[in-house]
Design a protein around this motif. Structure first.
Motif, PDB file in Angstrom:
ATOM      1  N   PRO A 126      15.049   3.359  53.237  1.00  0.00           N
ATOM      2  CA  PRO A 126      15.514   3.863  51.937  1.00  0.00           C
ATOM      3  C   PRO A 126      17.028   4.100  51.904  1.00  0.00           C
ATOM      4  CG  PRO A 126      13.543   5.038  52.637  1.00  0.00           C
ATOM      5  CD  PRO A 126      13.976   4.198  53.792  1.00  0.00           C
ATOM      6  N   ALA A 127      17.617   4.477  53.049  1.00  0.00           N
ATOM      7  CA  ALA A 127      19.044   4.797  53.081  1.00  0.00           C
ATOM      8  C   ALA A 127      19.904   3.615  52.661  1.00  0.00           C
ATOM      9  CB  ALA A 127      19.451   5.267  54.476  1.00  0.00           C
ATOM     10  N   VAL A 128      19.509   2.396  53.066  1.00  0.00           N
ATOM     11  CA  VAL A 128      20.328   1.210  52.772  1.00  0.00           C
ATOM     12  C   VAL A 128      19.690   0.338  51.696  1.00  0.00           C
ATOM     13  CG1 VAL A 128      21.409   1.163  55.054  1.00  0.00           C
ATOM     14  CG2 VAL A 128      19.228  -0.005  54.714  1.00  0.00           C
ATOM     15  N   ALA A 129      18.728   0.905  50.960  1.00  0.00           N
ATOM     16  CA  ALA A 129      18.049   0.115  49.929  1.00  0.00           C
ATOM     17  C   ALA A 129      18.942  -0.163  48.726  1.00  0.00           C
ATOM     18  CB  ALA A 129      16.784   0.839  49.473  1.00  0.00           C
ATOM     19  N   GLY A 130      19.994   0.608  48.549  1.00  0.00           N
ATOM     20  CA  GLY A 130      20.885   0.407  47.418  1.00  0.00           C
ATOM     21  C   GLY A 130      22.126   1.257  47.569  1.00  0.00           C
ATOM     22  N   PRO A 131      23.096   1.115  46.653  1.00  0.00           N
ATOM     23  CA  PRO A 131      24.345   1.875  46.751  1.00  0.00           C
ATOM     24  C   PRO A 131      24.166   3.317  46.277  1.00  0.00           C
ATOM     25  CG  PRO A 131      24.372   0.536  44.789  1.00  0.00           C
ATOM     26  CD  PRO A 131      23.093   0.189  45.502  1.00  0.00           C
ATOM     27  N   VAL A 132      25.158   4.130  46.603  1.00  0.00           N
ATOM     28  CA  VAL A 132      25.237   5.499  46.107  1.00  0.00           C
ATOM     29  C   VAL A 132      26.543   5.623  45.333  1.00  0.00           C
ATOM     30  CG1 VAL A 132      25.326   7.954  46.694  1.00  0.00           C
ATOM     31  CG2 VAL A 132      23.921   6.390  48.064  1.00  0.00           C
ATOM     32  N   THR A 133      26.471   6.212  44.158  1.00  0.00           N
ATOM     33  CA  THR A 133      27.664   6.397  43.326  1.00  0.00           C
ATOM     34  C   THR A 133      28.241   7.789  43.574  1.00  0.00           C
ATOM     35  OG1 THR A 133      26.819   4.922  41.625  1.00  0.00           O
ATOM     36  CG2 THR A 133      28.583   6.426  40.986  1.00  0.00           C
TER      37      THR A 133
END
Length: 615
Positions: A269-276
């Motif tokens: 989950p940590a690298v499943a998508g970006p964080v804004t």
């Protein structure tokens, strides 16, 4: 017929007058014991009126009763005196530790007695303890692991475990000493002795290949358990026999199942998508790749994995995005004006608090869907202030060196020399710090303003980006050399060029060849650069340590002649006249009060540069 004795003719039992010590309470403070009456005065001479004669009972019975009572009183009186004797001191009588009598004493007296008693046993207690570790045998010196009897704790234990009244009066007991040691020191010492019988456990971790998590499962090891080793030594130390320390199988705290669960519930989950990241100056996107580069899922010594973000790696991975919302602080600068150093104060900047950001990111990384955290911009102070520089003693020029070039400032080679000089100008080298030219300029490419000019590659001159920076490197090296600074890394050219001093010159090539020197003085050093149409100058400003630094050369030796090499005519072919090769020594002489106080030898062998022709 003999006369029957009257009551007032009964024999009496005389009690001795009490001693002051016998008047002390039988029960020490804090303890409740059954009340035991103690007779302390003379025995009564007649039967009290309060005890009437029973009808039908003969007088002789009353006399025997009285006599028995008198004897009982005597016994009780004796017990009372003995009780006071038994309860004298905080430590019950008959108490010993390792054969040292500490009974009947106050706490402080018992501590002193035990300490003095053990002093006679120092040879035995301080002797190396034989230890067996499987097939290995070793010894443990008590002093090396702080193995000792805790005298005060032992006395406290003796007081806390005092026996009851009868035990105090009639008994004796040996109290086990309280033994202390440094478990970590013992663990490290025995670990070295364990040798081939030890097998390190394989610690678990989760790494990333790109943004794909990879499991590294734990495996048990074979070694020592610190607590069990310490327990064995405490128990066996005083016995005088070899101590058997157990070798055990050691398991990491994190299991294979834990690793799989951590990947499923956190790493993926940590690298499943970006964080804004939102800030007052705009948004920053933390891409999955940046998360994977900075996320650390490695075990501690016990094999426990605690997810964390490496703040330095996070900032490095976000260098580009952060630059859009941050204002870098500017360090105080030293400029040379009219030959004198002038300090300009630095300015504050604004930077994202990456420590706080890392903690906030960790909280949202296990979540799915859109993830947003608030970033906080904080004041970033300059690393060096004007006050810092004022303490460094930068007050005068301590060296300067100039080399000449041709073609004017418009030539690509000259432009490269000047570009390197601009990037180094004003550099501050603090006491003890190492200056790296590659570290200062970074890669010297087209984007940094460098152009194509001749460079030596594979033994011949060819066009290459940044050609000419070796001349600036040589000039900088000599300025540091004559300032008396410590040479850390440099490499002279393969061929000798007469525009440089022999031996004491240097080339450079990103990233393999660098120029490094250390400021081995107690003062700061500022590098000042300047140029003209046909020269480049580097000067060092600091406080003079040496009166003078000069060079003394040996004669040239092992002279070789150039070969003639014909090359195909092409845009990359550069013809040369050829230069002889030779070996030579240069001695750096450090002088004080007109005398040479130190000599440093530099030696280099130049190859003969071939005479290249383009046909």
């Amino acid at each position: 017929m003999s006369k029957q004795p009257e009551a007032n003719d009964a024999p009496t039992v005389q009690f001795p007058a009490p001693r002051q010590a016998d008047l002390q309470p039988l029960t020490p403070p804090g303890r409740v014991e059954p009340f035991i009456p103690v007779q302390t005065g003379p025995a009564p001479q007649h039967v009290p009126d309060a005890v009437p004669a029973q009808p039908g009972r003969p007088r002789s019975s009353r006399r025997r009763l009285f006599m028995a009572g008198g004897v009982a009183a005597a016994v009780l009186g004796a017990i009372g005196g003995a009780g006071a004797y038994a309860y004298a001191g905080e430590v019950s009588r008959g108490t010993s530790v390792l054969g040292v009598d500490i009974g009947g004493k106050s706490r402080s007296e018992a501590v002193a007695a035990l300490r003095n008693g053990l002093a006679w046993k120092v040879r035995t207690l301080g002797a190396p303890v034989p230890v067996r570790l499987g097939d290995q045998a070793t010894e443990v010196t008590p002093a090396h692991v702080d193995l000792a009897v805790d005298v005060e704790a032992t006395v406290d234990a003796a007081i806390e475990t005092s026996p009851g009244p009868l035990g105090r009066l009639f008994g004796s007991r040996a109290v086990e000493p309280v033994v202390t040691l440094d478990e970590q020191k013992l663990h490290e010492l025995l670990g070295k002795a364990l040798g081939r019988d030890a097998r390190a456990m394989k610690l678990p971790s989760i790494t990333f290949s790109g943004i794909t998590p990879k499991a590294n499962y734990p495996q048990p090891g074979r070694g020592l358990d610190a607590a069990r080793s310490a327990s064995a030594l405490r128990t066996g130390w005083l016995a005088g026999a070899p101590v058997d320390v157990p070798i055990v199988e050691i398991h990491p705290a994190t299991t294979k199942e834990d690793v799989d669960r951590l990947i499923a519930e956190f790493a993926r989950p940590a690298v499943a998508g970006p964080v804004t990241v939102t800030t007052e100056r705009g948004e920053v996107t933390v891409a999955s790749a940046a998360i994977a580069k900075s996320l650390r899922l490695a075990a501690d010594k016990a094999g426990r994995i605690e997810p964390m973000l490496d703040v330095k790696k996070l900032r490095a991975a976000l260098a580009g995005p952060l630059a859009a919302v941050e204002i870098k602080p500017k360090d105080a600068q030293v400029a040379i004006v009219g030959g004198k150093p002038r300090v300009t104060e630095g300015t504050d900047g604004r930077q994202v608090d990456t420590e706080a950001l890392a903690a906030d990111l960790l909280a949202v990384l296990p979540k799915t869907g859109e993830r947003t955290v608030a970033g906080k911009l904080v004041t970033a102070k300059p690393a060096t202030t004007a006050a810092d520089i004022a303490k460094l003693g930068i007050k005068e020029r301590v060296s300067t060196f100039t080399t000449k070039f041709t073609g004017g400032l418009s030539a690509p080679r000259s432009q490269n020399i000047v570009q390197a000089a601009k990037e180094v100008d004003g550099a501050l080298v603090k006491p003890g710090a190492v200056f790296s030219l590659n570290g200062r300029t970074g890669e010297r490419g087209y984007q940094q303003g460098y152009q194509d000019a001749p460079v030596i590659l594979d033994g011949k001159l060819v066009p290459g980006v940044g050609g000419g920076t070796s001349q600036f490197t040589t000039t900088l090296f000599n300025a540091a050399y004559y300032a008396g600074l410590e040479d850390i890394e440099h490499k002279p050219h393969s061929y000798y060029f007469d525009r440089y001093p022999a031996v004491i010159e240097s080339t450079i090539f990103w990233p393999d060849l660098d120029l490094k020197f250390r400021n081995n003085t107690e003062y700061g050093v500022v590098i000042d650069t300047s140029w003209t149409e046909n020269s480049i100058t580097v000067s060092m400003y600091s406080t003079k340590v040496w009166d003078d630094v000069t060079t003394e050369y040996s004669p040239r030796r092992n002279i070789t002649s150039p070969k003639v090499i014909k090359l195909p005519k092409s845009p990359t072919c550069i013809a040369t006249n050829g230069i002889p090769g030779f070996t030579q020594d240069a001695f750096r002489l450090f002088k004080k009060a007109g005398k040479v106080v130190e000599r440093e030898k530099f030696t280099w062998t130049y190859a003969a540069e071939p005479r290249f022709t383009c046909e």
